[in-house]
Design an enzyme around this catalytic site. Structure first.
Site, short mmCIF file in Angstrom:
data_model
loop_
_atom_site.label_atom_id
_atom_site.label_comp_id
_atom_site.label_asym_id
_atom_site.label_seq_id
_atom_site.Cartn_x
_atom_site.Cartn_y
_atom_site.Cartn_z
N GLU A 154 29.61 -16.58 -11.33
CA GLU A 154 29.02 -15.39 -12.29
C GLU A 154 28.41 -16.03 -13.37
O GLU A 154 27.54 -15.26 -13.92
CB GLU A 154 30.24 -14.45 -12.63
CG GLU A 154 31.44 -15.40 -13.41
CD GLU A 154 32.51 -14.41 -13.63
OE1 GLU A 154 32.69 -13.40 -13.08
OE2 GLU A 154 33.34 -14.89 -14.32
N LYS A 192 38.97 -40.82 -19.16
CA LYS A 192 37.82 -40.98 -18.11
C LYS A 192 36.59 -40.08 -18.45
O LYS A 192 36.59 -38.95 -19.17
CB LYS A 192 38.43 -40.13 -16.88
CG LYS A 192 39.67 -40.80 -16.47
CD LYS A 192 39.73 -42.55 -16.29
CE LYS A 192 38.99 -42.80 -15.02
NZ LYS A 192 39.14 -44.36 -14.87
N THR A 196 32.95 -35.36 -17.08
CA THR A 196 31.60 -35.27 -18.17
C THR A 196 30.27 -35.42 -17.23
O THR A 196 29.40 -34.65 -17.09
CB THR A 196 31.66 -36.09 -19.31
OG1 THR A 196 32.89 -35.47 -19.93
CG2 THR A 196 30.57 -35.80 -20.20
N CYS A 388 47.44 -0.64 -38.33
CA CYS A 388 47.16 0.21 -37.38
C CYS A 388 48.38 0.75 -36.59
O CYS A 388 49.09 1.57 -37.24
CB CYS A 388 46.19 -0.31 -36.16
SG CYS A 388 45.29 0.90 -35.44
N ARG A 472 43.27 5.96 -31.47
CA ARG A 472 43.07 7.26 -31.04
C ARG A 472 43.91 8.06 -32.10
O ARG A 472 43.66 9.43 -32.18
CB ARG A 472 43.29 7.44 -29.60
CG ARG A 472 42.45 6.95 -28.50
CD ARG A 472 42.47 7.41 -27.02
NE ARG A 472 42.19 6.25 -26.46
CZ ARG A 472 40.88 6.27 -26.00
NH1 ARG A 472 39.90 6.98 -26.49
NH2 ARG A 472 40.52 5.16 -25.40
N HIS A 517 42.34 -2.27 -39.20
CA HIS A 517 42.66 -3.37 -39.08
C HIS A 517 41.78 -4.45 -39.92
O HIS A 517 40.84 -5.12 -39.70
CB HIS A 517 42.02 -3.89 -37.59
CG HIS A 517 42.72 -3.12 -36.57
ND1 HIS A 517 43.70 -3.71 -35.87
CD2 HIS A 517 42.35 -2.12 -35.80
CE1 HIS A 517 44.28 -3.06 -34.84
NE2 HIS A 517 43.39 -1.97 -34.82
N GLU A 519 42.60 -7.27 -40.55
CA GLU A 519 42.58 -8.83 -40.35
C GLU A 519 41.15 -9.24 -39.72
O GLU A 519 40.69 -10.47 -39.66
CB GLU A 519 43.63 -9.04 -39.06
CG GLU A 519 42.97 -8.29 -37.77
CD GLU A 519 43.79 -7.12 -37.51
OE1 GLU A 519 44.12 -6.39 -38.65
OE2 GLU A 519 44.18 -6.58 -36.48
N1 GLN Z 1 47.81 2.95 -29.99
C1 GLN Z 1 47.68 3.44 -31.23
C2 GLN Z 1 46.30 4.31 -31.34
O1 GLN Z 1 45.61 4.32 -30.43
C3 GLN Z 1 47.12 2.22 -32.24
C4 GLN Z 1 45.87 1.17 -31.97
C5 GLN Z 1 45.89 -0.06 -32.42
O2 GLN Z 1 46.86 -0.44 -32.93
N2 GLN Z 1 44.77 -0.59 -32.53
O3 GLN Z 1 46.39 5.04 -32.25
#
Ligand code: GLN
Length: 544
Positions: A154, A192, A196, A388, A472, A517, A519
């Site tokens: 691919e 080895k 490569t 989240c 969601r 998020h 992070e």
């Molecule tokens: N499952 C949850 C939602 O859709 C949390 C999603 C998540 O943690 N990224 O709202």
């Protein structure tokens, strides 16, 4: 605005996957940026999914999210952390995207009766994507990582497109870097070089000759072996770079710089040499290696404990928060399903934690165990950070055990719950009913206004923030007043849509849940304020 013509650096991988091509590419980017250049980077993924958004983190590792709400390969996370530039959907191309677009155009008759083929249609699309990225970013250097291993069926169109790109843009403007592995044979005690050599031959069969070889190895590579690779692969001796396994990935830019990677790049492109300035990285690595004996143990309660990269941005954000607080952060994965089945050992690990983190996630499996962990954190005043799903868990737990809505739940896990404290908005109900799952969540940057006096406001030090989302389901505003009265602080609200973005438990040293998020915006050299305060809270609470 730079007047330099963009220089293109293609990074390919040989011998096997999992060698750290993403980190190698990101490290080259970090070095060039530190020389004062404008750097950008893109990832080519040869799979047929249009994006990794629907792929399981079990199999594929974390799904990273960009500011513009693109669900991306986790390598974009490495790029953002190392190069510290925000990327967008223009930084990731997959074969699925190419085919999707070509098929749509074909159905509309745009090819005027011609046969649609891998060469030239797919390869042209790849080349156009690269050119567009160079134009839109105005980068001096554009790094292009080609996913997979040379020889994969691919990956062929990408290598052919890279070969054509080199032909078109010219040898002065295009460079090839090839990452390979030197396996170690215990019986003879040797590294080895043959794999490569073979993988370079594979590249050459496709008309590509590497300008630089990065040789990965778990052991120190003696000079004579590097020279041997240079000889048999017909590469400059200085351009065979040893890339031994090291304890921290953040040392890679320093190691590459020590091996004069930037000099080799400048020489290849006939440019003046600029010295990299990696002082910040040096200080960071010094910090990582130093030990003052301080360590906090964070338990991460999840279900995807099998894949090491399933929560890679969370792990890196925790580490970064540790660097900022001069403490080591030990991240321990606890399986929520085991908590649910009252596994004694798993509970012991949880109870020893200095802090509990519940990261993002989807689906019903393991949910009750996470709710139990949140209850434990709240009742025992252990610092808790919910990301989240972890925020939704915290909300459900609070509703069940403080508000006494015993059956409180998210409609994701119990569509018929009498107390839907987490539920979907109308637009999402439609997507779910129509099984329209790809790229349809609430995605990317969204603003939140923080409440004065909240822990979050204290952490950020500003009223309006913007963070990346991928979900969601939402906090159900029908329960807002009752929750607040019972002691849940609504610490952040989206000013445009009035959606709850942050909740905090008032009677607790640090229990914070965020619908986004954070992070994804943490950087090793610039840790995220909430992660930083989470780790600090642990230290304060435990009096370290
Ligand atoms: N499952 C949850 C939602 O859709 C949390 C999603 C998540 O943690 N990224 O709202």
């Amino acid at each position: 605005m730079s007047f330099m013509q963009t220089k293109y650096i293609f990074v390919t991988g040989g011998v096997c996957s999992g060698l750290g091509k993403g980190i190698a590419s990101a490290s080259i980017g970090a070095i060039l940026k530190s020389c004062g250049y404008k750097v950008s980077i893109i990832k080519m993924d040869p799979y047929l999914n249009p994006d990794p958004g629907t792929m399981s983190p079990f199999q594929h590792g974390e799904v990273f999210v960009t500011d513009d709400g693109y669900e991306a390969d986790l390598d974009l996370g490495h790029y953002e952390r190392f190069i510290d530039i925000p990327l967008s959907r223009q930084a990731n191309l997959t074969t699925g995207q190419i085919y999707q677009e070509l098929m749509e155009r074909e159905r509309k008759g745009e090819f005027l009766g011609k046969t649609v083929q891998i060469v030239p249609h797919v390869t042209n699309k790849i080349r156009d994507f690269i050119k567009k990225a160079a134009k839109n970013t105005g980068a001096d250097f554009l790094i292009i990582e080609i996913g997979g291993t040379v020889g994969d069926i691919e990956g062929e169109p990408y290598l052919e497109a890279a070969r054509q790109f080199h032909h078109e843009a010219g040898d002065n403007n295009v460079m090839f870097v090839h990452l390979t592995l030197l396996p170690f044979l215990a019986t003879s005690g040797e590294l080895k070089t043959k794999p490569t050599q073979m993988s370079v031959k594979e590249l050459e069969r496709r008309g590509i000759h590497p300008d630089m070889i990065l040789a990965r190895s778990d052991y120190h590579i003696p000079r004579n072996l590097l020279d041997k690779i240079a000889m048999f692969c017909d590469v400059d001796e200085q351009a065979v770079i040893p890339a031994p396994t090291i304890s921290s990935i953040y040392e890679v830019p320093l190691n590459f710089a020590k091996a004069n990677v930037s000099e080799i790049i400048f020489k290849k492109f006939g440019m003046f040499e600029k010295k990299p300035n990696l002082r910040q990285w040096q200080n960071l690595v010094k910090k990582i290696k130093a030990s003052n004996g301080r360590q906090v143990a964070i338990v991460k309660v999840g279900k995807y404990t099998a894949h090491g990269d399933a929560y890679i941005s969370v792990d890196e954000a925790l580490k970064a928060a540790g660097f900022a607080n001069n403490t080591k952060v030990k991240v321990i994965a606890v399986d929520s399903e085991k908590l649910e089945s009252n596994d004694k050992k798993e509970w012991q690990v949880l109870k020893k934690a200095d802090g509990i983190l519940v990261p993002g996630g989807f689906g019903k499996r393991g949910i009750e165990g996470k709710i139990m962990a949140a209850k434990y954190a709240r009742e025992n005043k252990v610092p808790y950070f919910g990301l989240c799903l972890g925020m939704q868990i915290m909300t459900i737990e609070f509703a069940r055990n403080v508000l006494r809505l015993k059956k409180a739940n998210s409609t994701e896990f119990d569509p018929k719950t009498p107390a839907p404290v987490i539920a979907t908005m109308l637009e999402q109900r439609k997507n779910i009913a129509e099984k329209n799952y790809g790229g349809t969540m609430r995605l990317g940057n969204q603003r939140a206004k923080l409440a004065a006096g909240s822990l979050s406001f204290k952490a950020y030090g500003q009223r309006i923030i913007s963070e990346r989302h991928r979900h969601r389901y939402e906090f159900n505003n029908d329960y807002k007043d009752a929750m607040e009265k019972a002691g849940l602080r609504i610490a952040g609200v989206n000013p445009d849509r009035h959606l709850v973005e942050i909740v905090e438990v008032k009677d607790h040293p640090w229990m914070v849940g965020v619908q986004f998020h954070p992070e994804f915006k943490s950087r090793p050299l610039r840790p995220h304020p909430l992660f930083r305060e989470f780790i600090r809270a642990e230290m304060l609470y435990y009096g370290q």
